[in-house]
Design a protein around this motif. Structure first.
Motif, PDB file in Angstrom:
ATOM      1  N   VAL A  40       0.845  -1.207   0.061  1.00  0.00           N
ATOM      2  CA  VAL A  40       0.058   0.117   0.090  1.00  0.00           C
ATOM      3  C   VAL A  40       0.839   1.224  -0.052  1.00  0.00           C
ATOM      4  O   VAL A  40       1.798   1.495   0.943  1.00  0.00           O
ATOM      5  CB  VAL A  40      -0.954   0.063   1.235  1.00  0.00           C
ATOM      6  N   VAL A  41       0.709   2.056  -1.042  1.00  0.00           N
ATOM      7  CA  VAL A  41       1.693   3.413  -0.958  1.00  0.00           C
ATOM      8  C   VAL A  41       0.631   4.451  -1.419  1.00  0.00           C
ATOM      9  O   VAL A  41      -0.583   4.410  -1.858  1.00  0.00           O
ATOM     10  CB  VAL A  41       2.743   3.245  -2.328  1.00  0.00           C
ATOM     11  N   PRO A  42       0.785   5.864  -0.986  1.00  0.00           N
ATOM     12  CA  PRO A  42       0.144   7.003  -1.163  1.00  0.00           C
ATOM     13  C   PRO A  42      -0.045   7.055  -2.972  1.00  0.00           C
ATOM     14  O   PRO A  42       0.929   6.737  -3.678  1.00  0.00           O
ATOM     15  CB  PRO A  42       1.001   8.036  -0.696  1.00  0.00           C
ATOM     16  N   GLY A  43      -0.993   7.918  -3.232  1.00  0.00           N
ATOM     17  CA  GLY A  43      -1.115   8.120  -4.424  1.00  0.00           C
ATOM     18  C   GLY A  43      -2.147   7.419  -5.527  1.00  0.00           C
ATOM     19  O   GLY A  43      -2.196   7.532  -6.450  1.00  0.00           O
ATOM     20  N   GLY A 186      -8.165   8.032   0.138  1.00  0.00           N
ATOM     21  CA  GLY A 186      -8.047   6.345   0.229  1.00  0.00           C
ATOM     22  C   GLY A 186      -6.787   5.656   0.704  1.00  0.00           C
ATOM     23  O   GLY A 186      -6.947   4.474   1.048  1.00  0.00           O
ATOM     24  N   TYR A 187      -6.054   6.357   0.922  1.00  0.00           N
ATOM     25  CA  TYR A 187      -4.670   5.860   1.675  1.00  0.00           C
ATOM     26  C   TYR A 187      -4.821   6.242   3.135  1.00  0.00           C
ATOM     27  O   TYR A 187      -4.580   7.274   3.651  1.00  0.00           O
ATOM     28  CB  TYR A 187      -3.531   6.516   1.001  1.00  0.00           C
ATOM     29  N   SER A 188      -5.163   5.242   3.960  1.00  0.00           N
ATOM     30  CA  SER A 188      -5.508   5.090   5.230  1.00  0.00           C
ATOM     31  C   SER A 188      -4.280   4.638   6.257  1.00  0.00           C
ATOM     32  O   SER A 188      -3.978   3.612   6.137  1.00  0.00           O
ATOM     33  CB  SER A 188      -6.774   4.428   5.639  1.00  0.00           C
ATOM     34  N   ARG A 189      -3.787   5.724   6.953  1.00  0.00           N
ATOM     35  CA  ARG A 189      -2.469   5.258   7.769  1.00  0.00           C
ATOM     36  C   ARG A 189      -2.882   4.732   8.929  1.00  0.00           C
ATOM     37  O   ARG A 189      -4.302   4.953   9.491  1.00  0.00           O
ATOM     38  CB  ARG A 189      -1.846   6.559   8.137  1.00  0.00           C
ATOM     39  N   GLN A 193       4.755   4.563  11.388  1.00  0.00           N
ATOM     40  CA  GLN A 193       5.779   4.012  11.044  1.00  0.00           C
ATOM     41  C   GLN A 193       5.450   3.458   9.355  1.00  0.00           C
ATOM     42  O   GLN A 193       6.398   3.045   8.757  1.00  0.00           O
ATOM     43  CB  GLN A 193       6.219   2.475  11.592  1.00  0.00           C
ATOM     44  N   GLY A 194       4.433   3.902   8.972  1.00  0.00           N
ATOM     45  CA  GLY A 194       3.946   3.541   7.383  1.00  0.00           C
ATOM     46  C   GLY A 194       3.017   2.522   7.320  1.00  0.00           C
ATOM     47  O   GLY A 194       2.785   2.266   6.131  1.00  0.00           O
ATOM     48  N   GLN A 195       2.459   1.721   8.179  1.00  0.00           N
ATOM     49  CA  GLN A 195       1.596   0.794   7.786  1.00  0.00           C
ATOM     50  C   GLN A 195       0.128   1.338   7.399  1.00  0.00           C
ATOM     51  O   GLN A 195      -0.145   2.648   8.087  1.00  0.00           O
ATOM     52  CB  GLN A 195       1.392  -0.062   9.152  1.00  0.00           C
ATOM     53  N   ALA A 196      -0.572   0.874   6.486  1.00  0.00           N
ATOM     54  CA  ALA A 196      -1.644   1.753   5.791  1.00  0.00           C
ATOM     55  C   ALA A 196      -2.531   0.474   5.137  1.00  0.00           C
ATOM     56  O   ALA A 196      -1.918  -0.809   4.942  1.00  0.00           O
ATOM     57  CB  ALA A 196      -1.326   2.743   5.020  1.00  0.00           C
ATOM     58  N   PRO A 234      -1.363  -4.342   7.734  1.00  0.00           N
ATOM     59  CA  PRO A 234      -1.876  -3.058   8.115  1.00  0.00           C
ATOM     60  C   PRO A 234      -1.517  -2.639   9.507  1.00  0.00           C
ATOM     61  O   PRO A 234      -1.971  -1.554   9.824  1.00  0.00           O
ATOM     62  CB  PRO A 234      -3.401  -3.552   8.329  1.00  0.00           C
ATOM     63  N   LEU A 235      -0.836  -3.210  10.260  1.00  0.00           N
ATOM     64  CA  LEU A 235      -0.457  -2.960  11.472  1.00  0.00           C
ATOM     65  C   LEU A 235       1.193  -3.032  11.754  1.00  0.00           C
ATOM     66  O   LEU A 235       1.802  -3.627  11.186  1.00  0.00           O
ATOM     67  CB  LEU A 235      -0.861  -3.944  12.603  1.00  0.00           C
TER      68      LEU A 235
END
Length: 354
Positions: A40-43, A186-189, A193-196, A234-235
């Motif tokens: 999962v990455v932003p954008g 739609g990018y849900s942190r 530490q970057g999990q999303a 996700p965690l």
């Protein structure tokens, strides 16, 4: 977040298949390494109706519906329906019994005095459980969430069905409102530490139909909420569970808030404010004041079932409390999930890791 809702349950099955064992601290293995899976990455640019369907490159995803319902006499009910897709290993889907996907369904009905839940497992590739984008359909056995023929769009006109030994429901869900992208488009942190996850919702469903409990049927109606999430990790390793709210305000807004608890800090707190037109604003830790007020003892656990929630920037100060404090999901991995009510609205609460 639902991190919702609970791809973690089937991670019991994944734990024997991951190359690296789940860190002992993380909740149900959701912090385990997932380097072989899609990340999962932003954008991301969401594409509908395609994103209503499965995402085989990712390890975990779910279709999750809750509804806050009443009958003509004012009796209050809550309904939950969740389907999880869990990949046992990375790689493209295989045909038939070579498929490495495990499906899991969770359903429940809650009233002020009763709470019943059930679960089902299925292996992918053989038709017992699956999801498809067009026409949208998600199912495990005869538990089904599907677009009705002739619907104007995939999620405009839905039927939701499930049953257990002591309950059943058959609901018609409709909405003409746009979908809501949670988090940052739609990018849900889920951590610093970057999990999303990728996460979108339809919080504007109206539901009507029947709910049966202990052989008695009720005609009900009320607001409903769909969450869709997918991820591979996700965690974080030290995150031990979460408290998640989806709330319908009588004044027209919707609110999603979650707190991920962790062993090495105060936890990760965020949410989304959704105005009456469907426009969103991401809420950060400084925007939200959330704390438990009272607990209920369930099986030796102390579960927070009455909360204080304040969003000062939105002039919101409420006390969500459980319709039925004993709404304990005694399934493969137990957790608490049920309807809540407060002065000015209703909603749903899920709590894991207690």
């Amino acid at each position: 977040m639902k991190i919702k809702s609970l791809g973690w349950v089937v991670l019991l099955l994944l734990s024997a298949c991951d190359k690296a064992p789940a860190p002992q601290e993380s909740f149900a293995g959701l912090g385990s390494d997932a380097a072989d899976f899609a990340q999962v990455v932003p954008g991301k640019v969401f594409s509908f109706p395609e994103d209503h369907g499965p995402h085989p490159g990712f390890r975990i995803e779910w279709w999750y519906v809750t509804a806050n319902l009443k009958d003509a006499q004012g009796n209050v009910f809550g309904v939950q329906w969740t389907l999880f897709r869990n990949a046992l290993k990375a790689g493209p889907a295989q045909a038939g019994w070579h498929d490495s996907t495990v499906w899991l369904g969770h359903v429940a009905v809650t009233s002020a005095t009763q709470h019943y839940a059930a679960e089902r497992f299925a292996r992918g590739g053989v038709g017992q459980a699956d999801a498809q984008a067009v026409p949208f359909n998600a199912w495990i056995d005869d538990w089904n969430f599907a677009t009705q023929p002739g619907a104007a769009s995939p999620l405009a006109d839905m039927q939701l069905k499930a049953s257990g030994a002591q309950f059943a429901y058959d609901l018609h869900l409709t909405s003409s409102r746009p979908l809501v992208l949670q988090g940052e488009q739609g990018y849900s942190r889920k951590s610093d530490q970057g999990q999303a996850s990728y996460y979108y919702s339809q919080p504007f469903f109206s539901a009507s139909g029947s709910v049966s409990i202990d052989g008695k049927a009720y005609q009900v109606s009320g607001p409903a909420w769909l969450d869709r999430e997918w991820s591979s990790q996700p965690l974080g390793a030290s995150q031990t569970g979460w408290d998640w709210f989806s709330l319908h305000l009588d004044r027209g807004e919707q609110l999603m808030v979650f707190r991920v608890r962790q062993t090495d800090g105060p936890g990760y707190l965020t949410g989304t404010w959704i105005d009456s037109q469907g426009q969103t604003q991401t809420l950060h830790n400084a925007d939200i004041q959330l704390k438990p007020l009272d607990t209920t003892s369930l099986g030796g656990r102390r579960i927070p079932t009455r909360w204080s929630l304040k969003i000062p920037g939105k002039q919101l100060e409420i006390i969500p409390q459980a319709v039925n404090p004993k709404a304990w999901m005694n399934l493969s991995i137990p957790y608490w999930e049920g309807p809540v009510e407060f002065d000015g609205g209703v909603g749903y609460l899920e709590m894991t890791g207690y």
